[in-house]
Design a protein around this motif. Structure first.
Motif, PDB file in Angstrom:
ATOM      1  N   THR A  93       0.817  -1.211   0.000  1.00  0.00           N
ATOM      2  CA  THR A  93       0.000   0.000   0.000  1.00  0.00           C
ATOM      3  C   THR A  93       0.856   1.270   0.000  1.00  0.00           C
ATOM      4  OG1 THR A  93      -0.100  -0.081   2.419  1.00  0.00           O
ATOM      5  CG2 THR A  93      -1.911  -1.126   1.204  1.00  0.00           C
ATOM      6  N   ARG A 152       5.592  -1.527  -9.523  1.00  0.00           N
ATOM      7  CA  ARG A 152       4.155  -1.815  -9.546  1.00  0.00           C
ATOM      8  C   ARG A 152       3.846  -2.996 -10.457  1.00  0.00           C
ATOM      9  NH1 ARG A 152       1.957   1.846  -6.620  1.00  0.00           N
ATOM     10  NH2 ARG A 152       2.895   3.876  -6.383  1.00  0.00           N
ATOM     11  N   ASP A 161      -2.024  -5.726 -12.741  1.00  0.00           N
ATOM     12  CA  ASP A 161      -3.095  -5.356 -11.823  1.00  0.00           C
ATOM     13  C   ASP A 161      -3.751  -4.060 -12.309  1.00  0.00           C
ATOM     14  OD1 ASP A 161      -4.691  -4.544  -9.704  1.00  0.00           O
ATOM     15  OD2 ASP A 161      -3.161  -4.838  -8.178  1.00  0.00           O
ATOM     16  N   GLN A 189      -5.248  -1.833 -10.705  1.00  0.00           N
ATOM     17  CA  GLN A 189      -4.948  -0.717  -9.811  1.00  0.00           C
ATOM     18  C   GLN A 189      -3.453  -0.413  -9.731  1.00  0.00           C
ATOM     19  OE1 GLN A 189      -7.028  -3.161  -7.752  1.00  0.00           O
ATOM     20  NE2 GLN A 189      -8.949  -2.191  -8.302  1.00  0.00           N
ATOM     21  N   GLN A 190      -2.640  -1.160 -10.494  1.00  0.00           N
ATOM     22  CA  GLN A 190      -1.183  -0.971 -10.491  1.00  0.00           C
ATOM     23  C   GLN A 190      -0.638  -1.037  -9.061  1.00  0.00           C
ATOM     24  OE1 GLN A 190       1.014   0.754 -13.297  1.00  0.00           O
ATOM     25  NE2 GLN A 190      -0.309  -0.405 -14.639  1.00  0.00           N
ATOM     26  N   LYS A 191      -1.058  -2.065  -8.324  1.00  0.00           N
ATOM     27  CA  LYS A 191      -0.651  -2.268  -6.934  1.00  0.00           C
ATOM     28  C   LYS A 191       0.869  -2.410  -6.828  1.00  0.00           C
ATOM     29  CE  LYS A 191      -2.189  -5.181  -3.129  1.00  0.00           C
ATOM     30  NZ  LYS A 191      -3.019  -6.328  -2.790  1.00  0.00           N
TER      31      LYS A 191
END
Length: 154
Positions: free
Chosen positions: A66, A89, A93, A95-97
């Motif tokens: 996070t 990242r 994903d 959300q480009q976690k």
């Protein structure tokens, strides 16, 4: 598996003045040259990032996925001005976690040295079970270590 608190075979010593650092490097070099450790111990005077492994670029691992660039700047900015920061990242994903790691470079060489000395293997982020890992980045993305065998003086 190597424990986070195992020795990396290196030491970093920061001294108040360049004169003290030069004197310490010369002293270590003269003592080591006369022993069987001559091929394994090296003292290096660091005056600029180019004198450090990977030109002072460090890898920061085992951070929460996070964490953002701003979170890392708030934490590591205490060690000096950050010149470059890149949180890795997951591009797959939506959300480009974050992948839980980043690369950063400080303007001054004392930044990466202090960060490695004071943070590597000593802290966990709140709610995270692994200790934070910090080491000099290796060109090409390979695994590196916190320094070459010997002492780095600044």
């Amino acid at each position: 598996k190597k424990d986070a608190f195992d020795s990396t075979g290196s030491a970093t010593i920061m001294l108040a003045t360049a004169e003290q650092a030069t004197e310490a490097c010369n002293h270590i070099t003269s003592k080591v040259a006369k022993s069987e450790l001559a091929s394994t111990i090296k003292a290096t005077l660091v005056k600029r990032n180019e004198d450090l492994p990977s030109n002072g670029k460090i890898f920061v691992g085992q951070i929460p996925d996070t964490f953002t660039e701003d979170d890392l700047k708030n934490i590591f900015g205490h060690f000096g001005t950050i010149e470059d920061l890149n949180v890795l990242r997951d591009r797959q994903d939506p959300q480009q976690k974050s992948k839980g790691c980043a690369f950063m470079k400080f303007v001054d060489p004392s930044g990466p040295l202090a960060t490695i000395c004071l943070i590597h293997g000593k802290f966990r982020c709140k709610g995270h079970h692994r200790v934070v890992e910090i080491r000099f980045a290796e060109p090409g993305g390979g695994k590196s270590h916190t320094g070459s065998t010997g002492a780095t003086m600044y």
